[in-house]
Motif scaffolding. Structure first.
Motif, mmCIF file in Angstrom:
data_model
loop_
_atom_site.group_PDB
_atom_site.id
_atom_site.type_symbol
_atom_site.label_atom_id
_atom_site.label_comp_id
_atom_site.label_asym_id
_atom_site.label_seq_id
_atom_site.Cartn_x
_atom_site.Cartn_y
_atom_site.Cartn_z
ATOM 1 N N VAL A 194 0.613 -0.357 -22.050
ATOM 2 C CA VAL A 194 0.407 -1.806 -22.091
ATOM 3 C C VAL A 194 1.730 -2.515 -22.334
ATOM 4 C CG1 VAL A 194 -0.811 -3.717 -23.225
ATOM 5 C CG2 VAL A 194 -1.932 -1.477 -23.012
ATOM 6 N N TYR A 195 1.965 -3.585 -21.561
ATOM 7 C CA TYR A 195 3.151 -4.418 -21.711
ATOM 8 C C TYR A 195 2.701 -5.857 -21.945
ATOM 9 C CZ TYR A 195 5.570 -0.380 -19.839
ATOM 10 O OH TYR A 195 6.064 0.895 -19.650
ATOM 11 N N ALA A 196 3.445 -6.587 -22.776
ATOM 12 C CA ALA A 196 3.041 -7.950 -23.129
ATOM 13 C C ALA A 196 4.251 -8.862 -23.243
ATOM 14 C CB ALA A 196 2.268 -7.948 -24.448
ATOM 15 N N VAL A 197 4.039 -10.142 -22.897
ATOM 16 C CA VAL A 197 5.056 -11.175 -23.089
ATOM 17 C C VAL A 197 4.541 -12.196 -24.103
ATOM 18 C CG1 VAL A 197 6.034 -10.887 -20.784
ATOM 19 C CG2 VAL A 197 4.177 -12.551 -21.141
ATOM 20 N N THR A 198 5.417 -13.090 -24.522
ATOM 21 C CA THR A 198 5.088 -14.092 -25.534
ATOM 22 C C THR A 198 4.321 -15.256 -24.924
ATOM 23 O OG1 THR A 198 7.169 -13.576 -26.639
ATOM 24 C CG2 THR A 198 6.047 -15.591 -27.321
ATOM 25 N N SER A 253 0.824 -1.217 0.000
ATOM 26 C CA SER A 253 0.000 0.000 0.000
ATOM 27 C C SER A 253 0.850 1.255 0.000
ATOM 28 C CB SER A 253 -0.918 -0.003 1.238
ATOM 29 O OG SER A 253 -0.143 -0.090 2.425
ATOM 30 N N ASP A 254 2.125 1.085 -0.350
ATOM 31 C CA ASP A 254 3.045 2.222 -0.214
ATOM 32 C C ASP A 254 3.567 2.773 -1.538
ATOM 33 O OD1 ASP A 254 4.583 0.053 -0.896
ATOM 34 O OD2 ASP A 254 6.121 0.382 0.636
ATOM 35 N N LYS A 255 3.048 2.269 -2.666
ATOM 36 C CA LYS A 255 3.587 2.710 -3.955
ATOM 37 C C LYS A 255 2.578 3.520 -4.779
ATOM 38 C CE LYS A 255 6.801 -1.163 -4.216
ATOM 39 N NZ LYS A 255 6.533 -1.583 -2.824
ATOM 40 N N GLY A 256 1.303 3.478 -4.398
ATOM 41 C CA GLY A 256 0.297 4.222 -5.154
ATOM 42 C C GLY A 256 0.223 3.774 -6.592
ATOM 43 N N LEU A 257 0.154 2.452 -6.810
ATOM 44 C CA LEU A 257 0.296 1.899 -8.150
ATOM 45 C C LEU A 257 -0.700 0.756 -8.357
ATOM 46 C CD1 LEU A 257 1.937 1.647 -10.808
ATOM 47 C CD2 LEU A 257 3.564 0.232 -9.555
ATOM 48 N N LYS A 258 -1.471 0.841 -9.455
ATOM 49 C CA LYS A 258 -2.436 -0.195 -9.786
ATOM 50 C C LYS A 258 -2.106 -0.788 -11.156
ATOM 51 C CE LYS A 258 -6.898 0.613 -9.202
ATOM 52 N NZ LYS A 258 -8.290 1.109 -9.526
ATOM 53 N N VAL A 259 -1.918 -2.102 -11.178
ATOM 54 C CA VAL A 259 -1.591 -2.814 -12.414
ATOM 55 C C VAL A 259 -2.707 -3.799 -12.722
ATOM 56 C CG1 VAL A 259 0.024 -4.390 -13.550
ATOM 57 C CG2 VAL A 259 0.891 -2.595 -12.017
ATOM 58 N N LEU A 260 -3.199 -3.768 -13.956
ATOM 59 C CA LEU A 260 -4.197 -4.748 -14.380
ATOM 60 C C LEU A 260 -3.505 -5.820 -15.221
ATOM 61 C CD1 LEU A 260 -7.790 -4.505 -15.343
ATOM 62 C CD2 LEU A 260 -6.277 -5.604 -17.003
ATOM 63 N N ILE A 268 7.575 -0.387 -9.163
ATOM 64 C CA ILE A 268 7.923 -1.799 -9.236
ATOM 65 C C ILE A 268 8.798 -1.994 -10.473
ATOM 66 C CG2 ILE A 268 5.834 -2.628 -8.073
ATOM 67 C CD1 ILE A 268 4.784 -3.460 -10.887
ATOM 68 N N ASN A 269 9.595 -3.041 -10.468
ATOM 69 C CA ASN A 269 10.362 -3.453 -11.637
ATOM 70 C C ASN A 269 9.656 -4.658 -12.255
ATOM 71 O OD1 ASN A 269 12.815 -1.754 -11.816
ATOM 72 N ND2 ASN A 269 13.149 -2.501 -9.728
ATOM 73 N N LEU A 270 9.044 -4.432 -13.405
ATOM 74 C CA LEU A 270 8.337 -5.499 -14.108
ATOM 75 C C LEU A 270 9.329 -6.252 -14.984
ATOM 76 C CD1 LEU A 270 5.469 -6.718 -14.735
ATOM 77 C CD2 LEU A 270 5.458 -5.234 -16.747
ATOM 78 N N VAL A 271 9.417 -7.552 -14.760
ATOM 79 C CA VAL A 271 10.366 -8.388 -15.482
ATOM 80 C C VAL A 271 9.586 -9.323 -16.404
ATOM 81 C CG1 VAL A 271 12.218 -10.097 -15.286
ATOM 82 C CG2 VAL A 271 11.972 -8.300 -13.536
ATOM 83 N N GLY A 272 9.735 -9.142 -17.715
ATOM 84 C CA GLY A 272 9.061 -9.987 -18.685
ATOM 85 C C GLY A 272 9.918 -11.194 -19.031
ATOM 86 N N LEU A 273 9.548 -12.360 -18.508
ATOM 87 C CA LEU A 273 10.372 -13.552 -18.710
ATOM 88 C C LEU A 273 10.236 -14.082 -20.137
ATOM 89 C CD1 LEU A 273 9.776 -15.556 -15.401
ATOM 90 C CD2 LEU A 273 11.603 -13.954 -15.957
ATOM 91 N N ILE A 295 -1.254 -1.749 -17.803
ATOM 92 C CA ILE A 295 -1.908 -2.997 -18.191
ATOM 93 C C ILE A 295 -0.823 -3.971 -18.634
ATOM 94 C CG2 ILE A 295 -3.516 -4.095 -19.811
ATOM 95 C CD1 ILE A 295 -4.864 -1.288 -20.068
ATOM 96 N N VAL A 296 -0.892 -5.197 -18.130
ATOM 97 C CA VAL A 296 0.088 -6.233 -18.476
ATOM 98 C C VAL A 296 -0.649 -7.434 -19.051
ATOM 99 C CG1 VAL A 296 1.892 -7.768 -17.602
ATOM 100 C CG2 VAL A 296 1.666 -5.446 -16.666
ATOM 101 N N PHE A 297 -0.201 -7.870 -20.225
ATOM 102 C CA PHE A 297 -0.815 -9.021 -20.905
ATOM 103 C C PHE A 297 0.150 -10.203 -20.863
ATOM 104 C CE2 PHE A 297 -1.551 -11.312 -25.035
ATOM 105 C CZ PHE A 297 -2.723 -11.946 -24.626
ATOM 106 N N GLY A 298 -0.369 -11.365 -20.416
ATOM 107 C CA GLY A 298 0.467 -12.532 -20.193
ATOM 108 C C GLY A 298 0.610 -13.482 -21.363
ATOM 109 N N GLY A 299 0.303 -13.034 -22.572
ATOM 110 C CA GLY A 299 0.556 -13.854 -23.752
ATOM 111 C C GLY A 299 -0.601 -14.720 -24.199
ATOM 112 N N ASP A 300 -0.451 -15.292 -25.380
ATOM 113 C CA ASP A 300 -1.470 -16.046 -26.111
ATOM 114 C C ASP A 300 -2.595 -15.116 -26.587
ATOM 115 O OD1 ASP A 300 -0.227 -18.443 -26.218
ATOM 116 O OD2 ASP A 300 -1.688 -19.556 -25.044
#
Length: 249
Positions: free
Chosen positions: A105-109, A40-47, A146-151, A76-81
């Motif tokens: 928007v960020y997306a992975v394979t 609750s300390d970053k003021g950040l909402k990710v879908l 946050i550091n978003l890491v796309g594997l 917004i983060v999309f998890g592929g397919d």
């Protein structure tokens, strides 16, 4: 006796019809939201959502966009397919362009994206989506980051980031190929939540292939969340409705 058999047969027929209508017509069109309070300390909402599996753009995708807009995410983060056989890429671009109008928007394979990855990446570029393939990006909130890491889909990967790490991958088990500082959470899709989910039985039968079929759990020492995704095969879902995930940091 014949009358009893007839009544039982009629009841079974009615139940079969109800089950079919629910599984093939109703539940695949539901849109549910799961909320995860991670800090609750970053003021950040990710879908987060995954497994779109779009053939053509239709009313469900319009409602999906509207619901995401109502949730008002910072990212917004999309998890592929994204793909399905015979995907209409113009429709796919229309969908992701609309998402990019809401938030970055960020997306992975995903595994279904892999064989047409050049076209998928080109579509992401045209839409404004940031494609992650072994990349780390800093997502800034009102009070922190946050550091978003796309594997990558099938490779080992670490990250230069030191803290506030969130892993995103298509496969839930991809977290086993990650080496680096402990993440806050690893988010993924791929399983469709079983798609046709029978409590206890589905978990037992699919345990070897999917140690975590849906929802929150532990993979080794890592906290993970596996989404139901939003699309489906054969337009079929049972007790695993389409799902958006809101992560509050």
């Amino acid at each position: 006796m014949k009358g009893l058999v007839g009544r039982v047969s009629m009841i079974l027929l009615v139940l079969t019809i109800i089950f079919g209508v629910y599984s093939f017509v109703l539940e695949p069109e539901f849109i549910t939201v799961r909320y995860l309070k991670l800090s609750s300390d970053k003021g950040l909402k990710v879908l987060f959502f995954s497994d779109l599996h779009m053939s053509n753009f239709y009313s469900f995708h319009e409602r999906l966009i509207k619901k995401i807009e109502e949730l008002n995410p910072d990212y917004i983060v999309f998890g592929g397919d994204a793909l399905k056989p015979n995907t209409n890429f113009d429709d796919l671009e229309r969908f992701f362009t609309a998402l990019c109008d809401i938030a970055p928007v960020y997306a992975v394979t995903g595994n279904w994206d892999y064989n047409k990855l050049d076209r998928v990446i080109a579509m992401y570029e045209s839409s404004g989506v940031h494609y992650l393939n072994g990349d780390t990006v800093k997502l800034k909130g009102k009070k922190g980051y946050i550091n978003l890491v796309g594997l990558p889909l099938n490779k080992k990967y670490s990250t230069p980031a030191k803290d506030n790490i969130v892993l995103v991958s298509h496969y839930p088990h991809a977290v086993a190929r990650y080496y680096g500082p402990d993440p806050i959470i690893s988010i993924s899709g791929h399983t469709h939540g079983g798609q046709f989910y029978i409590p206890v039985l589905s978990d037992i039968l699919l345990k070897k292939e999917y140690p975590i079929l849906k929802g929150e759990g532990k993979f080794g020492s890592y906290r993970v969340f596996v989404s139901n995704g939003t699309g489906s095969w054969f337009h079929l879902r049972f007790l695993s409705p389409p799902q958006l995930v809101v992560l509050d940091f």
